[in-house]
Design an enzyme around this catalytic site. Sequence first.
Site, mmCIF file in Angstrom:
data_model
loop_
_atom_site.group_PDB
_atom_site.id
_atom_site.type_symbol
_atom_site.label_atom_id
_atom_site.label_comp_id
_atom_site.label_asym_id
_atom_site.label_seq_id
_atom_site.Cartn_x
_atom_site.Cartn_y
_atom_site.Cartn_z
ATOM 1 N N TYR A 173 10.146 31.055 40.976
ATOM 2 C CA TYR A 173 10.399 29.702 42.314
ATOM 3 C C TYR A 173 9.846 30.893 43.808
ATOM 4 O O TYR A 173 10.752 32.569 43.799
ATOM 5 C CB TYR A 173 11.791 29.832 43.079
ATOM 6 C CG TYR A 173 12.353 29.318 44.465
ATOM 7 C CD1 TYR A 173 11.394 27.940 44.950
ATOM 8 C CD2 TYR A 173 12.603 29.946 45.246
ATOM 9 C CE1 TYR A 173 11.752 27.741 46.550
ATOM 10 C CE2 TYR A 173 12.811 29.769 46.480
ATOM 11 C CZ TYR A 173 11.831 28.543 47.089
ATOM 12 O OH TYR A 173 12.491 27.703 48.352
ATOM 13 N N TYR A 210 5.631 20.038 43.899
ATOM 14 C CA TYR A 210 6.281 21.214 43.984
ATOM 15 C C TYR A 210 8.129 20.817 43.606
ATOM 16 O O TYR A 210 8.387 19.453 43.636
ATOM 17 C CB TYR A 210 6.789 21.563 46.218
ATOM 18 C CG TYR A 210 7.468 22.863 46.773
ATOM 19 C CD1 TYR A 210 6.577 23.646 46.643
ATOM 20 C CD2 TYR A 210 8.084 22.118 47.350
ATOM 21 C CE1 TYR A 210 7.387 24.579 46.943
ATOM 22 C CE2 TYR A 210 9.559 23.398 47.586
ATOM 23 C CZ TYR A 210 8.368 25.032 47.546
ATOM 24 O OH TYR A 210 9.319 26.260 48.244
#
Length: 391
Positions: free
Chosen positions: A344, A294
Amino acid sequence: MSVLPGAAAIAGIGATEFSKNSGRSELQLACEAVLAAIADAGLEPSDVDGLVTFTADTSSEIHVARNTGIGELKFFSRVGYGGGAACGTVQQAAMAVATGIAEVVVCYRAFNERSGVRYGLGQAGRQMDQGADSAAYAWLLPFGLNTPAQWVAMFARRYMHEYGATSEDFGRVAVVDRKHAATNPKAWFYQRPITLEDHQNSRWIVEPLHLLDCCQESDGGQALVVVSTERARDLPHPPALIWGAAQGSGYDQHMMTSYYRSEITGIPEMGLVGQQLYAQSGLNPSDIGAAILYDHFTPLVLPQLEELGFCARGEAKDFIADGNLEIGGRLPCNTHGGQLGEAYIHGMNGIAEAVRLVRGTSVNQPGDVTNVLVTAGTGVPTSGLILGADR
């Protein structure tokens, strides 16, 4: 002994395009992604009996079901803590399938995070979180600590102080992600790689974070179909078996602002996730062939590598500088471009890339990949997965 490892698999993935202005509702994005994932799995909407999403998602399970032709639901659930939920949705779907609660569960996330509510503005730019979290923010917001970038900058500065990391060390994460995105036609930054000099010349957001240390704001949707491994073997694509799935919340955990621990340069919640993943799967770091880490902000990629056992504490900067995250490196990372380069979507597009790596269909495929480790949001209660080939 857990019944979960290897009992369920991701059999379908589907997404909308990733953009800065989708021109349609978040519900429509969710439905498009869900239908695409179901079709990729070779199934019909009527086969689905479970849905899982984020507490932050505006598209409820019942409205997604109504608008996609999904009938009755035997299982529906939501996972909290923003991007920390990503792998947790798959964990819950896998548990439902492994225990016989449901047979076909779709996990999804969709939002207009660039053209609509922009998370990058922090609490100052959207309705403030309610409940106990609002009390915690009272110690931050009045003093100007309002945005995710500011919250991470506090952590990053301390990490630099403790381990001698530099802005250039963070920048190398961005350069690798953008290199991978540049060859991914679905990435927002397709054909737009950057150099370390570009990173260093990008404007400050909040020191020590440059613009190119920060993930995008994107519009889009992503969905994943989870079924039993036995059923997945009869579907069109090689299944990505769920060998490990875990959640973790650390001691004295806060939302992006866990500054009150005795040591604030690590992310122990990710260490807890890693311990569970390795125990469930029977694997160790040397067995992992690729990773999806991430990357909402580059500094938080470094402690993930350390917490997950790929290098010792404080050594991630050297691990990265040695080229280990490249396609030909020890641990090819974010081969789709990550959230810095592709989009994202709260980490869900990263899980889809892990599935492609197992299938052997990534646009940046680093050869045969048997096991992929995936992480969800950092700085918050989080989750992770180990996906792998059928054994």
